[in-house]
Scaffold this active site. Structure first.
Site, PDB file in Angstrom:
ATOM      1  N   PHE A  75      56.386  -7.460 -31.088  1.00 13.63           N
ATOM      2  CA  PHE A  75      55.649  -8.216 -32.113  1.00 13.63           C
ATOM      3  C   PHE A  75      54.215  -7.708 -32.266  1.00 13.63           C
ATOM      4  O   PHE A  75      53.499  -8.116 -33.176  1.00 13.63           O
ATOM      5  CB  PHE A  75      55.664  -9.713 -31.773  1.00 13.63           C
ATOM      6  CG  PHE A  75      57.020 -10.201 -31.363  1.00 13.63           C
ATOM      7  CD1 PHE A  75      58.150  -9.814 -32.065  1.00 13.63           C
ATOM      8  CD2 PHE A  75      57.178 -11.022 -30.258  1.00 13.63           C
ATOM      9  CE1 PHE A  75      59.416 -10.233 -31.679  1.00 13.63           C
ATOM     10  CE2 PHE A  75      58.443 -11.446 -29.864  1.00 13.63           C
ATOM     11  CZ  PHE A  75      59.564 -11.057 -30.580  1.00 13.63           C
ATOM     12  N   GLU A 125      52.150 -13.435 -35.936  1.00 14.85           N
ATOM     13  CA  GLU A 125      51.498 -12.216 -35.443  1.00 14.85           C
ATOM     14  C   GLU A 125      50.743 -11.472 -36.539  1.00 14.85           C
ATOM     15  O   GLU A 125      49.698 -10.874 -36.283  1.00 14.85           O
ATOM     16  CB  GLU A 125      52.531 -11.293 -34.798  1.00 14.85           C
ATOM     17  CG  GLU A 125      53.194 -11.877 -33.550  1.00 14.85           C
ATOM     18  CD  GLU A 125      54.360 -12.814 -33.853  1.00 14.85           C
ATOM     19  OE1 GLU A 125      54.752 -12.926 -35.034  1.00 14.85           O
ATOM     20  OE2 GLU A 125      54.876 -13.444 -32.915  1.00 14.85           O
ATOM     21  N   HIS A 170      55.828  -6.730 -22.047  1.00 14.62           N
ATOM     22  CA  HIS A 170      57.291  -6.726 -22.163  1.00 14.62           C
ATOM     23  C   HIS A 170      57.796  -5.547 -22.992  1.00 14.62           C
ATOM     24  O   HIS A 170      58.724  -5.682 -23.783  1.00 14.62           O
ATOM     25  CB  HIS A 170      57.787  -8.048 -22.747  1.00 14.62           C
ATOM     26  CG  HIS A 170      57.540  -9.240 -21.856  1.00 14.62           C
ATOM     27  ND1 HIS A 170      56.300  -9.545 -21.351  1.00 14.62           N
ATOM     28  CD2 HIS A 170      58.387 -10.191 -21.386  1.00 14.62           C
ATOM     29  CE1 HIS A 170      56.391 -10.635 -20.609  1.00 14.62           C
ATOM     30  NE2 HIS A 170      57.635 -11.054 -20.612  1.00 14.62           N
ATOM     31  N   SER A 174      53.234 -15.667 -20.659  1.00 10.80           N
ATOM     32  CA  SER A 174      53.873 -14.352 -20.539  1.00 10.80           C
ATOM     33  C   SER A 174      52.849 -13.231 -20.492  1.00 10.80           C
ATOM     34  O   SER A 174      53.067 -12.206 -19.867  1.00 10.80           O
ATOM     35  CB  SER A 174      54.811 -14.110 -21.720  1.00 10.80           C
ATOM     36  OG  SER A 174      55.856 -15.048 -21.711  1.00 10.80           O
TER      37      SER A 174
END
Lengths: 319, 279
Positions: A85, A60, A111, A39
């Site tokens: 995140f 994370e 994103h 991604s």
């Protein structure tokens, strides 16, 4: 049309290409990813420089801490995960271990915003620019297309200090030069104009370009400025433009609270009072849907910019 | 340096802690006192380190403090080890001081490489520093101290998983195993359960150490260093008593974050003869 394009690409791929290039030119650049290599388009770096790539899994908070620790020996860590995140989930880790400690970490976030699309509001963060710009010493960058994202990725490696780099998933026109040199904190005036200034960031820059075309046909001469660096804000460029045009529309894929619009508003209220209209999400969460449908429903498109421009010019004339 | 000299320094460090906390009427004496022997053993005996501080610390062992609230013991030991003048200890928690309530790099205090205080972040940071050493082929170790209550923070277990998975075997984590936290005994507030079994299950080499017995402590620290470099991260359950060295402070969470008054200070210092000069 003031700008032409020949192809469409996603900004995240600009990040991936930039990171891969840094692998070759900057031996101190290391990369960390929280289970989103595909991604984030980090696969090329991982393949070419496996010893400098760290898979951290879905963890994370730990990734931010490790990145901070890696800076101590002089490494330049780039972390990669979704914008949600990269910020909200790990705000305290960023605040203490990275921002307050002034560590040279590059927080790279894909994103961002509504254009994440079908996954819905859990993933569509619209508050990240605000959170990041409130951290003292944090540089906040939201480039507008593939080429600019790649150039920004290269530029932040040579800038000492924490950086938040925000980009996204949708495939959009590539309309900035491939060979551009990205100057952090320097606004890019896309077009001179005299009636109104449109300050846009990220995916809304192209919408501003489309809006300009419509406005021109209606006899309105808009100035378009790409604010790719939200912080530090190019106050000089902002001020010079609003003194000339006398009214402002800001456009961003973010909550109207805390984003680019509010940064511009601070300049307006402290330096030069002019009317301003926001093109932004009106303090709500997003929802599932196709990116282009979401942008339309939430009023983040060229037509909304046109509408807000007319409104703000009317306000200028009456006030 | 022999064990008697280390003990003498630790006594002075305990005096420093109490005087610093008393002077500003704030700070955390309990676990600072408990960890005094450990810090002295590290900085005056075990660690390869240079008081001419450099952030990178190439060729040095690096120490990170995750439970930043025990800053008094760290500041005292750094000053006594020559990182800065002991007179600066008098500025602890005061306006314009480099000795902030919790340690930070923000004011440029030598010896501190990252801010800490918000708990649960130190092991992750230490992993990053340890990976940096591996990339640089630097054979020295990275040490981190965390509290035991602090292990209730989930980030520690993300870090534990990572360190084992990536074989970060130049990392030695010490857990200040004093069994106390702000609201009471750790077993009552939120029981850590069998920490040794947990770390073992995560893939760490687990050892223990006597944190308030200098001779044994030095042996235990040596054992931890010897256990490192063998494919696994090392964790040491460092058995200490909060408030160690002062009879009315020992073994209770009551002195976690409370400063002694004038009378209590006098009573406490009477139990800790000055071995070096007071700052």
């Amino acid at each position: 049309m003031i700008l032409e394009y020949t192809e469409k690409k996603d900004t995240r791929s600009g990040f991936g290409a930039g990171l891969s290039q840094l692998g070759e030119t900057h031996p101190d650049v290391v990369a960390l990813c929280a289970d989103l290599i595909g991604s984030l388009k980090m696969g090329d770096f991982q393949k070419k420089y496996p010893e400098r790539f760290f898979q951290v899994g879905i963890a994370e908070a730990n990734m931010m801490g490790i990145a901070a620790g890696l800076t101590i020996s002089g490494k330049i860590p780039f972390t990669g995960t979704f914008a949600n995140f990269s910020t909200g989930r790990v705000y305290d880790q960023i605040r203490q271990s990275i921002a307050y400690s002034h560590k040279n970490v590059k927080i790279c976030a894909s994103h961002a915003g509504l254009t994440l699309g079908e996954d819905g509001a859990t993933h569509q963060i619209l508050e990240d620019l605000g959170m990041m710009k409130m951290l003292p010493g944090m540089t906040v960058i939201n480039p507008c297309d593939y080429n600019q994202t790649k150039a920004a990725t290269l530029a932040i490696a040579d800038h000492y200090g924490p950086v938040y780099l925000r980009f996204g998933r949708p495939v959009i026109p590539v309309f900035t030069p491939a060979d551009q040199v990205f100057e952090i904190g320097k606004a890019w005036k896309i077009k001179e104009g005299k009636d109104v200034t449109i300050f846009a960031t990220g995916h809304l820059v192209w919408e501003a370009v489309l809006a300009e075309e419509i406005l021109k046909a209606q006899g309105i001469d808009a100035e378009i400025i790409n604010i790719h660096t939200i912080k530090p804000l190019d106050e000089e460029a902002v001020l010079a433009s609003i003194q000339k045009t006398g009214c402002v529309v800001t456009a961003e894929e973010h909550n109207r609270l805390g984003g680019l619009g509010d940064s511009i508003a601070q300049v307006i209220v402290s330096k030069q009072l002019v009317p301003q209209e926001y093109v932004a999400v009106n303090d709500s969460f997003g929802e599932s849907g196709k990116p282009e449908d979401l942008m339309k429903k939430y009023g983040l498109d060229a037509l909304t910019i046109v509408e807000k421009v007319k409104k703000v010019i009317q306000r200028k004339n009456y006030e | 340096m022999n064990s008697n000299q280390l003990k003498e320094i630790a006594t002075q460090v305990r005096r420093d802690i109490l005087r610093m906390v008393h002077q500003c009427q704030s700070g955390h004496p309990g676990a600072s006192l408990g960890c005094a022997d450990f810090f002295v053993a590290l900085y005056f005996w075990k660690l390869k380190h240079d008081p001419q501080f450099s952030m990178k610390g190439n060729g040095e062992d690096l120490f990170f403090l995750s439970n930043g609230h025990i800053s008094p013991v760290w500041y005292s030991v750094l000053a006594r080890a020559g990182y800065f003048d002991v007179s600066e200890l008098a500025t602890f928690r005061k306006l314009d001081s480099r000795l902030q309530g919790h340690p930070t790099t923000h004011e440029g205090l030598p010896g501190v490489r990252i801010a800490s205080g918000s708990l649960g972040q130190g092991i992750s940071v230490a992993i990053g520093a340890a990976l940096g050493k591996k990339l640089d082929q630097d054979p020295q170790k990275v040490i981190v101290l965390t509290g035991d209550g602090e292990l209730q923070e989930g980030q520690n277990w993300e870090a534990a998983m990572f360190a084992a998975h990536h074989k970060v075997d130049n990392l030695i984590a010490f857990v200040d195993y004093n069994g106390q936290q702000i609201d009471g005994p750790t077993k009552e507030v939120m029981d850590n359960g069998d920490l040794a079994a947990k770390f073992t299950a995560f893939g760490w080499e687990v050892l223990s150490a006597e944190g308030n017995d200098m001779d044994q402590l030095c042996e235990d620290i040596n054992a931890a260093f010897e256990a490192s470099g063998k494919g696994k991260p090392v964790v040491v359950l460092l058995h200490t008593e909060m408030g160690f060295g002062v009879d009315f402070m020992v073994g209770t969470h009551k002195w976690h974050g409370i400063a002694p008054n004038d009378e209590q200070l006098e009573k406490a210092l009477a139990q800790l003869p000055s071995t070096l000069q007071d700052y």
